[in-house]
Write a protein that holds these residues in place. Sequence first.
Motif, PDB file in Angstrom:
ATOM      1  N   TRP A 110       1.230  -0.763   0.124  1.00 53.88           N
ATOM      2  CA  TRP A 110      -0.119  -0.027   0.149  1.00 53.88           C
ATOM      3  C   TRP A 110       0.790   1.167  -0.122  1.00 53.88           C
ATOM      4  O   TRP A 110       0.390   1.867  -0.840  1.00 53.88           O
ATOM      5  CB  TRP A 110      -1.712  -0.104   1.667  1.00 53.88           C
ATOM      6  CG  TRP A 110      -2.143  -1.413   1.807  1.00 53.88           C
ATOM      7  CD1 TRP A 110      -2.115  -2.077   1.621  1.00 53.88           C
ATOM      8  CD2 TRP A 110      -2.885  -1.559  -0.072  1.00 53.88           C
ATOM      9  NE1 TRP A 110      -2.978  -3.295   2.116  1.00 53.88           N
ATOM     10  CE2 TRP A 110      -3.445  -2.777   0.306  1.00 53.88           C
ATOM     11  CE3 TRP A 110      -3.244  -0.937  -0.734  1.00 53.88           C
ATOM     12  CZ2 TRP A 110      -4.005  -3.703   0.289  1.00 53.88           C
ATOM     13  CZ3 TRP A 110      -3.790  -2.139  -1.663  1.00 53.88           C
ATOM     14  CH2 TRP A 110      -4.762  -2.780  -1.474  1.00 53.88           C
ATOM     15  N   ARG A 140       3.695   1.334  -1.370  1.00 57.45           N
ATOM     16  CA  ARG A 140       4.423   1.813  -2.885  1.00 57.45           C
ATOM     17  C   ARG A 140       3.156   2.410  -3.282  1.00 57.45           C
ATOM     18  O   ARG A 140       4.006   2.813  -4.424  1.00 57.45           O
ATOM     19  CB  ARG A 140       5.066   0.176  -2.614  1.00 57.45           C
ATOM     20  CG  ARG A 140       5.745   0.161  -4.855  1.00 57.45           C
ATOM     21  CD  ARG A 140       6.129  -1.015  -4.480  1.00 57.45           C
ATOM     22  NE  ARG A 140       6.901  -0.765  -6.233  1.00 57.45           N
ATOM     23  CZ  ARG A 140       7.666  -1.809  -6.556  1.00 57.45           C
ATOM     24  NH1 ARG A 140       8.103  -2.604  -6.108  1.00 57.45           N
ATOM     25  NH2 ARG A 140       8.930  -2.093  -7.624  1.00 57.45           N
ATOM     26  N   LEU A 141       2.430   1.351  -3.275  1.00 57.01           N
ATOM     27  CA  LEU A 141       1.110   2.239  -4.371  1.00 57.01           C
ATOM     28  C   LEU A 141       0.801   3.724  -3.901  1.00 57.01           C
ATOM     29  O   LEU A 141       0.655   4.477  -4.868  1.00 57.01           O
ATOM     30  CB  LEU A 141      -0.094   1.756  -4.035  1.00 57.01           C
ATOM     31  CG  LEU A 141      -1.237   2.194  -4.901  1.00 57.01           C
ATOM     32  CD1 LEU A 141      -1.483   1.777  -6.550  1.00 57.01           C
ATOM     33  CD2 LEU A 141      -2.736   0.944  -4.482  1.00 57.01           C
ATOM     34  N   ARG A 142       1.012   4.231  -2.671  1.00 58.67           N
ATOM     35  CA  ARG A 142       0.384   5.946  -2.461  1.00 58.67           C
ATOM     36  C   ARG A 142       1.854   6.178  -3.599  1.00 58.67           C
ATOM     37  O   ARG A 142       1.165   7.575  -2.974  1.00 58.67           O
ATOM     38  CB  ARG A 142       0.200   5.327  -0.698  1.00 58.67           C
ATOM     39  CG  ARG A 142      -0.888   5.316  -0.806  1.00 58.67           C
ATOM     40  CD  ARG A 142      -0.715   4.983   1.266  1.00 58.67           C
ATOM     41  NE  ARG A 142      -1.539   4.148   2.161  1.00 58.67           N
ATOM     42  CZ  ARG A 142      -1.538   3.194   2.792  1.00 58.67           C
ATOM     43  NH1 ARG A 142      -0.009   2.790   3.139  1.00 58.67           N
ATOM     44  NH2 ARG A 142      -2.834   2.392   3.255  1.00 58.67           N
ATOM     45  N   ASN A 193       2.772   5.679  -6.011  1.00 59.43           N
ATOM     46  CA  ASN A 193       2.605   6.734  -7.373  1.00 59.43           C
ATOM     47  C   ASN A 193       1.073   6.998  -7.164  1.00 59.43           C
ATOM     48  O   ASN A 193       0.895   7.764  -8.721  1.00 59.43           O
ATOM     49  CB  ASN A 193       2.944   5.438  -7.611  1.00 59.43           C
ATOM     50  CG  ASN A 193       3.988   4.790  -7.634  1.00 59.43           C
ATOM     51  OD1 ASN A 193       4.836   5.366  -8.493  1.00 59.43           O
ATOM     52  ND2 ASN A 193       4.734   3.478  -6.478  1.00 59.43           N
ATOM     53  N   THR A 209       0.864  -3.439  -9.370  1.00 63.38           N
ATOM     54  CA  THR A 209       1.561  -2.344  -9.052  1.00 63.38           C
ATOM     55  C   THR A 209       3.040  -2.013  -9.525  1.00 63.38           C
ATOM     56  O   THR A 209       3.541  -1.379  -9.763  1.00 63.38           O
ATOM     57  CB  THR A 209       2.120  -1.876  -7.335  1.00 63.38           C
ATOM     58  OG1 THR A 209       0.565  -2.156  -6.895  1.00 63.38           O
ATOM     59  CG2 THR A 209       2.137  -0.667  -7.278  1.00 63.38           C
ATOM     60  N   GLU A 224       4.069   0.866 -11.905  1.00 64.35           N
ATOM     61  CA  GLU A 224       4.906   1.417 -11.860  1.00 64.35           C
ATOM     62  C   GLU A 224       6.346   1.625 -13.064  1.00 64.35           C
ATOM     63  O   GLU A 224       7.106   2.958 -12.690  1.00 64.35           O
ATOM     64  CB  GLU A 224       5.763   1.353 -10.492  1.00 64.35           C
ATOM     65  CG  GLU A 224       6.710   1.637  -9.736  1.00 64.35           C
ATOM     66  CD  GLU A 224       7.611   1.976  -8.285  1.00 64.35           C
ATOM     67  OE1 GLU A 224       7.977   0.989  -8.939  1.00 64.35           O
ATOM     68  OE2 GLU A 224       7.081   2.279  -7.383  1.00 64.35           O
ATOM     69  N   GLY A 253      -0.555   5.590 -10.303  1.00 63.71           N
ATOM     70  CA  GLY A 253      -1.000   4.370  -9.334  1.00 63.71           C
ATOM     71  C   GLY A 253      -2.159   4.034  -9.331  1.00 63.71           C
ATOM     72  O   GLY A 253      -2.516   3.105  -8.726  1.00 63.71           O
ATOM     73  N   GLU A 254      -3.403   4.865  -9.838  1.00 66.64           N
ATOM     74  CA  GLU A 254      -4.438   4.489  -9.815  1.00 66.64           C
ATOM     75  C   GLU A 254      -4.711   3.749 -10.590  1.00 66.64           C
ATOM     76  O   GLU A 254      -5.825   2.560 -10.816  1.00 66.64           O
ATOM     77  CB  GLU A 254      -5.533   5.692 -10.123  1.00 66.64           C
ATOM     78  CG  GLU A 254      -5.943   6.547  -9.313  1.00 66.64           C
ATOM     79  CD  GLU A 254      -4.278   7.788  -9.399  1.00 66.64           C
ATOM     80  OE1 GLU A 254      -4.626   8.818  -8.080  1.00 66.64           O
ATOM     81  OE2 GLU A 254      -2.983   7.725 -10.292  1.00 66.64           O
ATOM     82  N   SER A 260      -3.383   0.957 -11.505  1.00 72.36           N
ATOM     83  CA  SER A 260      -3.365  -0.304 -10.203  1.00 72.36           C
ATOM     84  C   SER A 260      -4.533  -0.966  -9.966  1.00 72.36           C
ATOM     85  O   SER A 260      -5.103  -1.841  -9.502  1.00 72.36           O
ATOM     86  CB  SER A 260      -1.888  -0.776  -9.142  1.00 72.36           C
ATOM     87  OG  SER A 260      -0.993   0.017  -9.861  1.00 72.36           O
ATOM     88  N   ASP A 283       5.089  -6.042  -0.378  1.00 70.59           N
ATOM     89  CA  ASP A 283       5.433  -5.532  -1.269  1.00 70.59           C
ATOM     90  C   ASP A 283       6.289  -6.534  -2.231  1.00 70.59           C
ATOM     91  O   ASP A 283       7.315  -5.502  -2.730  1.00 70.59           O
ATOM     92  CB  ASP A 283       6.456  -3.748  -1.311  1.00 70.59           C
ATOM     93  CG  ASP A 283       6.190  -3.351  -2.113  1.00 70.59           C
ATOM     94  OD1 ASP A 283       6.518  -3.595  -3.029  1.00 70.59           O
ATOM     95  OD2 ASP A 283       7.775  -2.472  -2.178  1.00 70.59           O
TER      96      ASP A 283
END
Length: 385
Positions: free
Chosen positions: A61, A63-65, A67, A108, A112, A118-119, A121, A259
């Motif tokens: 999460w 990592r996603l945030r 991006n 993700t 990246e 990132g959205e 994903s 991750d």
Amino acid sequence: MTYRTTRQWTLALAGGIAMIGALSATSPALLASPHPGATPAFPTHHFWDDLNLEAMPGDAWERLRENLAWQERRHDARVQHWIEHYRANPGNVVEIIERARPWMAWITEQVERRGLPGEVSLIPFIESSYDPHARSHRGAAGLWQFMPGTADALGLRRQGGYDGRLDVIAATNAALDYIELQAEQWYEGDIELSLAAYNAGAGTVNRARHAALARGEAGEYWQLQLPNETMQYLPKLNAIAAIIDDPDAYGVALPEIDDAPAFAKVPVNRPIELSQLARVTGVDASELSALNPGLTNGSANPSTVEVVLVPVEQEQVVLAELSAPAPQAPAGDSQYLVQRGDSLSAIAARHSISVAELRQHNGLRGDTIQVGQTLEIPRRSLAAR
């Protein structure tokens, strides 16, 4: 923005294909008005919860945030509407996200690597509720909800007990390729417009865009007049991104996801029956099946797929098994690889033996056989020739 070009000769075929068959809803439970205290629509326990994965550094999460790129969209009234819709039933949101457990870190990572927001994903949340087996009444299938024609144009094969639309690895790469190509071809790199075209088709979006420009208005997604399904597509995506970005603020407890991918890719160098592989390696059969939804008949053949996915912590034991020499048939016996259109009676007749003998020799209880399956042909048939 980084664009991949190695498959553009194939992707060019898909430039004008409308993906109107994609599912726009996550689930009936999320489309309907939420009812307080309602029972979650999905099982509350998943076999992924039982995996004893070695702890990995990092959090999927976080990592996603890092991006996410469209935070300013959250102030739009349409996004706020969907935020309130989702937060009214957080249990359903969590259950859908649980389905993403084996795939989230890997998807993700792919997004990246391409420099995409990132959205992107989170599109499978909107398309399929992260269910690789999801099918719409229009004929779309898989995590990314490809229609058959679009899948064909993108090189997602459907043959020999394999459906590339259900193969999460293949379908994810195809979806990201398609999104990038449309953005480059039609929208000067605008990913939001490309996602609208992913849902409604490039023709629909282009007509709406031209009409807006003719009225002297901006040609961006948020100013276009599109079908209602497409008007809600990016608001849904941005709403779930907002919740993931700050789950505490919305009363959502996200499941912990490392991750690092939960699976490993193992080369297929000979026909593999997933059930047999599970027996000889001790890997749970349901895990193998869940990781390889594209193998619709439960077997992998090197003529169809290059890899099978296995739980990452069991990669070495599977590699060791598949690296061992294939079992040899008894002296005088031969082997036959089942092809499309074969039947047990036809194979028996071809080798001058009875169906009963062929069935008994291979431990078959009935006459069902699968493409890619290896049958042992008794030595008597060789002597009879």
